[in-house]
Design a protein around this motif. Structure first.
Motif, PDB file in Angstrom:
ATOM      1  N   CYS A  66       0.866  -1.170   0.000  1.00  0.00           N
ATOM      2  CA  CYS A  66       0.000   0.000   0.000  1.00  0.00           C
ATOM      3  C   CYS A  66       0.905   1.221   0.000  1.00  0.00           C
ATOM      4  CB  CYS A  66      -0.921  -0.011   1.223  1.00  0.00           C
ATOM      5  SG  CYS A  66       0.015   0.016   2.751  1.00  0.00           S
ATOM      6  N   GLN A  67       0.322   2.356   0.173  1.00  0.00           N
ATOM      7  CA  GLN A  67       1.120   3.582   0.157  1.00  0.00           C
ATOM      8  C   GLN A  67       2.270   3.542   1.167  1.00  0.00           C
ATOM      9  OE1 GLN A  67       0.446   6.786  -1.555  1.00  0.00           O
ATOM     10  NE2 GLN A  67       2.385   7.412  -0.671  1.00  0.00           N
ATOM     11  N   PHE A 117       8.441   0.472   6.250  1.00  0.00           N
ATOM     12  CA  PHE A 117       7.456   1.534   6.355  1.00  0.00           C
ATOM     13  C   PHE A 117       7.975   2.717   5.549  1.00  0.00           C
ATOM     14  CE2 PHE A 117       5.621   5.295   8.318  1.00  0.00           C
ATOM     15  CZ  PHE A 117       4.287   4.986   8.153  1.00  0.00           C
ATOM     16  N   MET A 118       7.186   3.122   4.588  1.00  0.00           N
ATOM     17  CA  MET A 118       7.665   4.142   3.655  1.00  0.00           C
ATOM     18  C   MET A 118       7.218   5.521   4.097  1.00  0.00           C
ATOM     19  SD  MET A 118       9.299   2.471   1.456  1.00  0.00           S
ATOM     20  CE  MET A 118       9.488   3.608   0.105  1.00  0.00           C
ATOM     21  N   SER A 119       8.163   6.382   4.279  1.00  0.00           N
ATOM     22  CA  SER A 119       7.764   7.747   4.596  1.00  0.00           C
ATOM     23  C   SER A 119       8.081   8.710   3.461  1.00  0.00           C
ATOM     24  CB  SER A 119       8.439   8.208   5.882  1.00  0.00           C
ATOM     25  OG  SER A 119       9.815   7.914   5.809  1.00  0.00           O
ATOM     26  N   ARG A 143       5.654  -0.149  -7.441  1.00  0.00           N
ATOM     27  CA  ARG A 143       6.228  -1.307  -8.097  1.00  0.00           C
ATOM     28  C   ARG A 143       5.582  -2.553  -7.572  1.00  0.00           C
ATOM     29  NH1 ARG A 143      12.588  -1.960  -9.226  1.00  0.00           N
ATOM     30  NH2 ARG A 143      12.115  -4.123  -9.626  1.00  0.00           N
ATOM     31  N   SER A 144       5.287  -3.459  -8.470  1.00  0.00           N
ATOM     32  CA  SER A 144       4.684  -4.698  -8.007  1.00  0.00           C
ATOM     33  C   SER A 144       5.308  -5.866  -8.735  1.00  0.00           C
ATOM     34  CB  SER A 144       3.182  -4.655  -8.235  1.00  0.00           C
ATOM     35  OG  SER A 144       2.922  -4.022  -9.466  1.00  0.00           O
TER      36      SER A 144
END
Ligand code: SF4
Ligand code: SF4
Lengths: 174, 558
Positions: A66-67, A117-119, A143-144
């Motif tokens: 997710c985001q 965890f993307m910040s 990206r998947s």
């Protein structure tokens, strides 16, 4: 004539004596900068995907759940220990370790999986700046990669208009 | 003659048949000639101007220019000039006059071009498949741009056996390979034998294609490819790594910093050292003299360690990226390298002094596997095989790259042309390599390791690079392209040329000499077999079917 040469050859052998080490009981020491299996440090990694984009063996997959959550998966299968991932990593999150005795009968043993965890903004990709234009991120945004089948997939429209989907080697596919 | 003078001479002779030319430097010449003239231009270059044939390259240029492209590369060794004769073919009629009749060395390259790109060499007398397996459909050419890199045509029949030629009258066929104790890699020779004497042979190789060129041209990027190039060969990997990078640098007009050039030179020479020691060991092993095999390997080991210390790996140095090198040589390593070289020199001197008088080795190698000057010219032989026949060529001196123009060394030649001469050449070259490394260590200046590259590489430019591998010249040809990767990358490994001469080297010899004759060219099948698609092991009686084997190797959990 030939006898002399035989004697010389004997001398070469005698001088050398015994040099074989009783490996694995005793191993030849490794140099400091030995390139063994890459080890990923989840606390340092910012998930920029620079390593994934520049791994010649396409060993590192990225999947955006997710985001906020990004999965970085290192397969450890055909990794050549070239060290390019460690080279390009802006956070020095990858160390080329001293591990080389990696024989295993379960192919998944060598893999590593990071949940990050993307910040930073994933769209602009600004967290990764390659050493030169040759390494810059080719794919920005989500990206998947195919984690199930362990394939590397380009699915971005921001780059490579013509070949949007470039499969990776299908060697792991049944 | 420099490139411009050579071009003037072509113009005077062929005038309107020359379309255009590109002279990026005094040492490179690209001439585009009319399709009808290729044959004559090549004949002129090869016979009258006495150039050495290097390789023929076929490329699918349709997405860019709408045409196919063929390049015949030649080397003028005395003039320090590499010349490429190019011609464009219309998309609907990819045919070109074969040059094999005038230039016998071009035979394989033309057959390969037909297999992989589908360009027909008209007039080639022996158009048997070379690279693709016999079960591959006729109209599928994997290196064409419209064929996906991972496509296996549905009509492909993996079980189709090779069709072999009929042996000559009165000869028995003795198969040598695909798996043979002295071959470390698969290759198949069908020897035609009369009593004990070999009268001829048919070669079937290319069993281990790994799709390297196609992969590079379709999915990898400029800085990924050096690591792939290195895996073309298990012994002279660094050579391919450097050769590829140099070809791209030449195409993009990039000049690596001087320190990087010295480091490249040092690593290439370290590689030559370990390769020559390995070869001497293996040659002795083939002759049944295992003591020396062991000793060569013992003496070689410190070279591997020092390489490991510099690069992090004893064999795959992963040395170059475009515009430089990745590893530095620190002052400590420098001292250690000097010590290693001193020790190696003393030890090797003792071995050489013993071996060069050893009657047993002499008896097995004198007059065996002879390649004379004539064969060297006709088959385009290179490296120690050529030098052992008295042909004084060496890319390090003739087409200098990296820092070879700043060091002094001798090119070792012998006159015999037999296996013994090759042994001598290789043994003596070890000392020259030591000399080169020492000079590099003295002269190496401090400075950056990599060039700052701030712009994308230009598109559609060509680059050539010849690097003297331990077994001969490795030649790489690159056309730069879009999407951060080359459009075409062609690798010509030294064994590709040297192997073609084996049938003539073993003719009218005892069958027992086959192994050392073949061994003496220091064959590297994985280099030769690089390229395209997966070739399949047909024609071998097997317990495992190919499918079972694949299943086994690909199974996720074994
Ligand atoms: S060491 Fe090389 S092959 Fe292995 S993951 Fe890193 S970049 Fe990829
Ligand atoms: S390059 Fe470094 S920071 Fe970026 S994703 Fe890879 S390990 Fe994480």
């Amino acid at each position: 004539m030939s006898l002399v040469s035989k004697l010389e050859e004997v001398l070469v052998c005698l001088k050398a004596g015994r040099v074989t080490l009783p490996y694995p009981a005793q191993a030849q020491p490794l140099p400091e900068n030995f390139r063994g299996r890459p080890i990923f440090d989840a606390t340092k990694c910012i998930g920029c995907a620079g390593c994934a984009n520049n791994c010649p063996a396409r060993e590192i997959l990225v999947f955006d759940v997710c985001q906020e959550v990004r999965i970085l998966q290192y397969l450890g299968r055909r990794c050549t220990y070239c060290g390019r991932c460690a080279d390009v990593c802006p956070e020095k999150a990858i160390t080329m370790s001293q591990e080389f005795e990696n024989g295993t009968d379960a192919i998944g043993d060598l893999g590593q999986r990071l949940e990050l965890f993307m910040s930073t903004c994933q769209r602009c990709g600004r967290c990764f700046k390659g050493p030169s234009v040759l390494e810059d991120l080719k794919m920005k945004g989500y990206r998947s990669d195919d984690l199930q089948n362990e394939r590397w997939i380009y699915r971005s429209r921001s780059f490579l208009e013509e070949d949007k989907t470039v499969d990776d080697i299908q060697i792991e596919l049944d | 003659m420099i490139a411009r003078e050579m071009f003037e001479e072509f113009k005077a002779r062929f005038g309107p048949l020359i379309d255009r030319a590109d002279l990026p430097s005094d040492r490179r010449l690209y001439v585009f000639v009319d399709r009808s003239a290729v044959k004559y231009v090549c004949q002129h270059i090869f016979r009258e101007l006495d150039a050495r044939y290097v390789i023929t390259i076929g490329a699918d240029d349709r997405p860019f220019s709408g045409k196919f492209l063929v390049a015949h590369n030649f080397a003028f060794d005395k003039d320090h000039l590499l010349c490429s004769v190019l011609t464009q073919l219309p998309a609907d009629d990819p045919k070109i006059d074969s040059i094999t009749e005038m230039v016998p060395a071009a035979s394989w390259a033309e057959r390969e071009m037909r297999d992989l790109v589908g360009i027909e060499p008209v007039g080639h007398r022996y158009l048997k498949r070379l690279v693709l397996p016999d079960g591959w459909p006729e109209n599928n050419h994997p290196l064409r741009k419209d064929v996906p890199w991972n496509a296996v045509p549905v009509e492909f029949d993996p079980d189709r056996e090779f069709s072999f030629d009929e042996p000559p009258e009165g000869c028995t066929v003795v198969p040598f390979g695909p798996f043979h104790p002295t071959l470390d890699e698969p290759a198949h020779f069908r020897l035609y034998v009369e009593g004990e004497m070999v009268r001829g042979c048919e070669y079937r190789g290319f069993m281990v294609h790994r799709g390297i060129e196609k992969l590079a041209e379709s999915v990898m990027s400029y800085n990924d490819i050096p690591m792939l190039a290195e895996r073309i060969c298990g012994i002279c990997g660094c050579v391919h790594n450097v050769a590829y990078v140099q070809a791209v640098e030449e195409a993009a007009a990039l000049k690596p910093p001087p320190r990087a050039e010295y480091i490249r030179t040092i690593m290439l020479e370290l590689e030559r050292l370990h390769s020559h020691l390995l070869w001497t060991g293996l040659a002795c092993h083939i002759l049944g003299f295992d003591t020396l095999f062991m000793q060569s390997f013992r003496i070689r080991e410190p070279i591997m360690w020092i390489a490991e210390k510099i690069s992090g790996n004893r064999k795959t140095y992963a040395l170059c990226v475009i515009g430089g090198v990745r590893w530095n040589i620190t002052p400590e390593v420098k001292t250690e390298l000097r010590q290693t070289l001193d020790k190696l020199e003393t030890e090797w001197r003792a071995v050489v002094s013993a071996v060069s008088k050893d009657r047993n080795i002499q008896k097995r190698t004198w007059g065996v596997g002879v390649a004379d000057k004539d064969l060297v010219k006709e088959a385009g032989l290179i490296g120690p095989v050529a030098r052992a026949a008295g042909v004084d060529i060496d890319c390090r001196r003739d087409h200098p790259y990296a820092a070879y123009d700043r060091v002094e060394f001798d090119v070792i030649t012998e006159q015999g042309g037999d296996v013994w001469s090759r042994l001598l050449v290789r043994m003596k070259e070890v000392f020259e390599s030591i000399r080169i490394i020492r000079q590099c260590l003295d002269k190496m200046e401090v400075g950056p390791l990599q060039l700052q590259i701030s712009d994308e590489l230009p598109i559609g430019r060509m680059g050539l690079s010849s690097v003297e591998a331990p077994r001969g010249e490795s030649h790489h040809f690159v056309i730069t392209g879009e999407n951060n990767r080359p459009r075409r990358w062609r690798v010509r490994a030294p064994t590709y040329q040297n192997l073609q001469a084996v049938p003539r080297m073993i003719k009218d010899q005892q069958i027992a000499d086959m192994t050392i004759s073949l061994g003496s060219i220091d064959p590297c099948f994985s280099c030769t077999d690089r390229l395209e698609t997966i070739d399949l092991r047909s024609g071998v009686t097997r317990v495992w079917s190919q499918e079972e084997l694949l299943k086994l190797t690909r199974a996720k959990k074994v």
